[in-house]
Scaffold this motif. Structure first.
Motif, PDB file in Angstrom:
ATOM      1  N   ILE A   1     -27.052  10.172  63.207  1.00 31.93           N
ATOM      2  CA  ILE A   1     -25.879  11.040  63.068  1.00 31.93           C
ATOM      3  C   ILE A   1     -25.419  11.134  61.620  1.00 31.93           C
ATOM      4  CG2 ILE A   1     -23.417  11.222  63.625  1.00 31.93           C
ATOM      5  CD1 ILE A   1     -24.160   9.973  66.393  1.00 31.93           C
TER       6      ILE A   1
ATOM      7  N   LYS B   1     -20.855   4.855  62.957  1.00 32.89           N
ATOM      8  CA  LYS B   1     -21.042   6.310  62.867  1.00 32.89           C
ATOM      9  C   LYS B   1     -21.291   6.928  64.241  1.00 32.89           C
ATOM     10  CE  LYS B   1     -21.294   6.539  58.292  1.00 32.89           C
ATOM     11  NZ  LYS B   1     -20.252   7.105  57.510  1.00 32.89           N
ATOM     12  N   TYR B   2     -21.659   6.103  65.226  1.00 34.73           N
ATOM     13  CA  TYR B   2     -22.026   6.615  66.535  1.00 34.73           C
ATOM     14  C   TYR B   2     -20.817   6.926  67.403  1.00 34.73           C
ATOM     15  CZ  TYR B   2     -23.587   7.014  71.274  1.00 34.73           C
ATOM     16  OH  TYR B   2     -23.794   7.486  72.543  1.00 34.73           O
ATOM     17  N   SER B   3     -20.873   8.092  68.033  1.00 31.19           N
ATOM     18  CA  SER B   3     -19.965   8.437  69.129  1.00 31.19           C
ATOM     19  C   SER B   3     -20.693   9.460  69.991  1.00 31.19           C
ATOM     20  CB  SER B   3     -18.648   9.027  68.606  1.00 31.19           C
ATOM     21  OG  SER B   3     -18.827  10.362  68.173  1.00 31.19           O
TER      22      SER B   3
ATOM     23  N   LEU C   1     -28.766   5.376  66.613  1.00 29.08           N
ATOM     24  CA  LEU C   1     -28.158   6.700  66.830  1.00 29.08           C
ATOM     25  C   LEU C   1     -27.095   6.992  65.771  1.00 29.08           C
ATOM     26  CD1 LEU C   1     -27.926   6.810  70.734  1.00 29.08           C
ATOM     27  CD2 LEU C   1     -29.648   7.855  69.248  1.00 29.08           C
ATOM     28  N   GLY C   2     -26.381   5.967  65.335  1.00 31.46           N
ATOM     29  CA  GLY C   2     -25.423   6.144  64.244  1.00 31.46           C
ATOM     30  C   GLY C   2     -26.127   6.544  62.965  1.00 31.46           C
TER      31      GLY C   2
ATOM     32  N   PHE D   1     -22.962  12.526  68.566  1.00 33.49           N
ATOM     33  CA  PHE D   1     -24.363  12.610  68.970  1.00 33.49           C
ATOM     34  C   PHE D   1     -24.656  13.988  69.535  1.00 33.49           C
ATOM     35  CE2 PHE D   1     -27.631  12.472  72.228  1.00 33.49           C
ATOM     36  CZ  PHE D   1     -28.699  11.986  71.513  1.00 33.49           C
TER      37      PHE D   1
ATOM     38  N   TYR E   1     -30.265   7.604  73.929  1.00 34.66           N
ATOM     39  CA  TYR E   1     -28.905   7.971  74.338  1.00 34.66           C
ATOM     40  C   TYR E   1     -28.687   7.654  75.822  1.00 34.66           C
ATOM     41  CZ  TYR E   1     -24.917  10.919  75.516  1.00 34.66           C
ATOM     42  OH  TYR E   1     -23.711  11.390  75.998  1.00 34.66           O
TER      43      TYR E   1
ATOM     44  N   ILE F   1     -27.178   1.761  69.332  1.00 34.29           N
ATOM     45  CA  ILE F   1     -26.009   2.359  68.669  1.00 34.29           C
ATOM     46  C   ILE F   1     -26.244   2.448  67.164  1.00 34.29           C
ATOM     47  CG2 ILE F   1     -23.587   1.922  68.031  1.00 34.29           C
ATOM     48  CD1 ILE F   1     -23.194   0.939  70.946  1.00 34.29           C
TER      49      ILE F   1
END
Length: 130
Positions: free
Chosen positions: A65, A12-14, A61-62, A18, A41, A58
């Motif tokens: 998000i 899901k992370y990019s 953060l994913g 983010f 980040y 990651i």
């Protein structure tokens, strides 16, 4: 609260997702969540951090998000508490690899979205992560 398996959220992370999410939820989420997210980040972008720690970051953060998590983000107030719990958990796990310059970079970015009173709320975040 039991933490979910946030490592399943790595896909899901990019960077783009983010940036969009953090700018959209900044005021609602509060300075603590945004600060923790920014530290992670910026840490992710450091070449001093192990691949293992980057994978954990990651995942966290994913998870942040993703709108599909333990407590959906759409639920007022409570919707972001699981996100904050995951971010703080990961922050504690990787804290030794975080450069003080990254902390300052996150604070500087935070000052663009929050006033001094709101930023004062982050004071114990660093202490609780160590």
């Amino acid at each position: 609260m039991e933490l979910p398996d946030f490592m399943n959220y790595g896909e899901k992370y990019s960077k783009r997702e983010f940036a969009e999410k953090i700018s959209r939820i900044a005021k609602r989420a509060g300075a603590k969540l945004v600060y923790a997210a920014l530290i992670l980040y910026y840490t992710l972008q450091s070449d001093k951090v192990s691949k293992k720690d980057k994978a954990v970051i990651i995942g966290a953060l994913g998870y942040m998000i993703s709108p599909l998590d333990v407590i959906p983000d759409a639920i007022p107030i409570a919707g972001l508490t699981d996100d904050l719990a995951v971010l703080l958990y990961v922050l504690k796990k990787v804290w030794t690899g975080i450069d003080p310059e990254i902390v300052e970079q996150a604070k500087k970015k935070l000052s663009k979205w929050f006033d001094e009173d709101e930023i004062a709320e982050i004071g114990d975040l660093i202490d609780s992560a160590e």
